[in-house]
Design an enzyme around this catalytic site. Structure first.
Site, PDB file in Angstrom:
ATOM      1  N   LYS A 103       0.851  -1.206   0.000  1.00  0.00           N
ATOM      2  CA  LYS A 103       0.000   0.000   0.000  1.00  0.00           C
ATOM      3  C   LYS A 103       0.882   1.250   0.000  1.00  0.00           C
ATOM      4  O   LYS A 103       2.098   1.161   0.211  1.00  0.00           O
ATOM      5  CB  LYS A 103      -0.903  -0.033   1.234  1.00  0.00           C
ATOM      6  N   TYR A 151      15.958  29.762   8.582  1.00  0.00           N
ATOM      7  CA  TYR A 151      14.711  30.392   9.044  1.00  0.00           C
ATOM      8  C   TYR A 151      14.668  30.476  10.563  1.00  0.00           C
ATOM      9  O   TYR A 151      14.999  29.497  11.254  1.00  0.00           O
ATOM     10  CB  TYR A 151      13.497  29.595   8.569  1.00  0.00           C
TER      11      TYR A 151
HETATM   12  C1  PLP Z   1      -0.182  -1.917   6.805  1.00  0.00           C
HETATM   13  C2  PLP Z   1      -0.712  -3.211   7.239  1.00  0.00           C
HETATM   14  C3  PLP Z   1       0.155  -4.311   7.401  1.00  0.00           C
HETATM   15  C4  PLP Z   1       1.660  -4.203   7.283  1.00  0.00           C
HETATM   16  O1  PLP Z   1       2.182  -3.538   8.416  1.00  0.00           O
HETATM   17  P1  PLP Z   1       3.755  -3.355   8.680  1.00  0.00           P
HETATM   18  O2  PLP Z   1       3.819  -2.874  10.084  1.00  0.00           O
HETATM   19  O3  PLP Z   1       4.241  -2.306   7.727  1.00  0.00           O
HETATM   20  O4  PLP Z   1       4.378  -4.667   8.457  1.00  0.00           O
HETATM   21  C5  PLP Z   1      -0.418  -5.532   7.691  1.00  0.00           C
HETATM   22  N1  PLP Z   1      -1.761  -5.668   7.849  1.00  0.00           N
HETATM   23  C6  PLP Z   1      -2.604  -4.627   7.723  1.00  0.00           C
HETATM   24  C7  PLP Z   1      -4.068  -4.837   7.910  1.00  0.00           C
HETATM   25  C8  PLP Z   1      -2.108  -3.369   7.426  1.00  0.00           C
HETATM   26  O5  PLP Z   1      -2.952  -2.337   7.325  1.00  0.00           O
END
Ligand code: PLP
Length: 360
Positions: free
Chosen positions: A37, A257
């Protein structure tokens, strides 16, 4: 294609493959749903998926991410981690052969209203204590039965839950979630899936039939201290750029800044082409390590939109065009995140669209 951008995120496909093998080595009895994702945590969803093609499936959060994979010709299993939210999306998901998380009664109703002979593979989510998505423990049995009876759903749904505190090896919440999931699903047919990266690495009983690693595939540790390398992983992304100016400031002068950093000695500084407009964290504190020509030097002053400033007084030579690494194997992203009061997930998926990705 050679981009003209000084800053670029260089992604090592061999490292992605290594990390996938590492996940398999740690969880040899589990199939791997590779979580890609958020543009594969900033690594580029299509090239990352191609590098990780040996995974048993890909998990994405958004419908469009799944479509991008199909448009690129990938035929692997694809799970929509949050499922679908309208009848149109459901029909399109069935058409694209996406597998669906079912976590609410609204989603059950969409499936029950489906007409025609479409078939989908479903995963059903139990809320074992995270209190985000999923059926509550007391309603799960009924939801599961409705899903199993649905004529559009293939065979047995896979039973899923998600850990809230897996990154903390001492937190009793994980044990409670594992127990709650075991009792909610006891006696029900279907494969089980619990573990994110932290589960894979720290909670053997969470590995079950399917693991869902995300961060570890990119070579990064999911724990609050330590690095991916210490877990046998290889960081997949190196964020590279160059020095664009070198100048001297006198003791007592301020930099950047707000004049938030004051030179305590006569200082030679480098201006580097990277800023929060590229996704370099704006919260980074003075002292955050930056690698210039292979040497660690400290960030000074505030992060600007397009530039950062670095104290290079202790380097023998510095010149415009010198190579800079902001994070990667020599500067773990975990360490940069800690200096920014952020987490590695945030830094990786925050790399902005103007930063070209090079995968090789
Ligand atoms: C993002 C996600 C993962 C992976 O998580 P990591 O901590 O990056 O390994 C697994 N399961 C679900 C439902 C997620 O949303």
């Amino acid at each position: 294609m050679q981009s003209q951008s000084l800053i670029r995120a260089v992604v090592d496909a061999a490292a992605l493959r290594h990390n996938l093998r590492q996940a398999r080595r740690v969880a040899p009895g589990s199939r791997v749903m590779a979580v890609i994702k958020a543009n594969a945590y900033g690594h580029g969803i299509v090239p990352a998926a191609k590098a990780l093609a040996e995974a048993d499936g890909f998990a994405v959060a958004r419908f469009g991410e799944g479509l991008a994979l199909r448009a690129a010709g990938l035929t692997n299993r694809i799970l929509l981690l949050e499922g679908v939210f309208s009848a149109d999306q459901l029909a399109a998901a069935a058409q694209a052969r996406f597998e669906l998380m079912v976590h609410s009664f609204e989603q059950l109703e969409l499936l029950e209203a489906l007409t025609g002979d479409a078939q989908v593979i479903a995963w059903i989510k139990v809320d074992s204590g995270m209190n985000r998505l999923g059926f509550r423990l007391d309603e799960f049995g009924a939801a599961y039965e409705r899903l199993r009876r649905n004529v559009h759903v293939h065979a047995e749904p896979t039973l899923v839950t998600h850990l809230a505190s897996g990154d903390d090896r001492r937190n009793p919440q994980t044990r409670r979630q594992l127990d709650a999931f075991a009792s909610a699903t006891s006696g029900l047919a279907g494969a089980r899936s619990i573990a994110n990266s932290a589960g894979v690495l720290a909670w053997p009983t969470s590995r079950a039939d399917w693991v869902r690693p995300g961060l570890m595939l990119y070579g990064v540790s999911p724990f609050p201290s330590g690095t991916g390398a210490e877990l046998g992983l290889r960081p997949a992304m190196t964020l590279r750029t160059e020095v664009i100016a070198v100048k001297d400031v006198k003791a007592g002068e301020t930099v950047g800044y707000g004049g938030s950093w004051t030179a305590s000695r006569d200082t030679r500084m480098a201006v580097v082409a990277a800023g929060y407009g590229d996704g370099y964290p704006r919260g980074s504190s003075s002292g955050t390590p930056v690698l210039i020509s292979g040497r660690r030097v400290p960030l000074i002053g505030r992060v600007s939109m397009d530039m950062i400033t670095v104290d290079v007084t202790d380097l023998p030579v510095v010149a415009v065009g010198d190579p800079v690494v902001l994070w990667g194997s020599e500067i773990p992203v975990e360490e940069v995140a800690a200096h920014a009061g952020a987490i590695a997930w945030d830094l990786l998926c925050g790399v902005s669209q103007r930063v070209p990705l090079e995968i090789g």
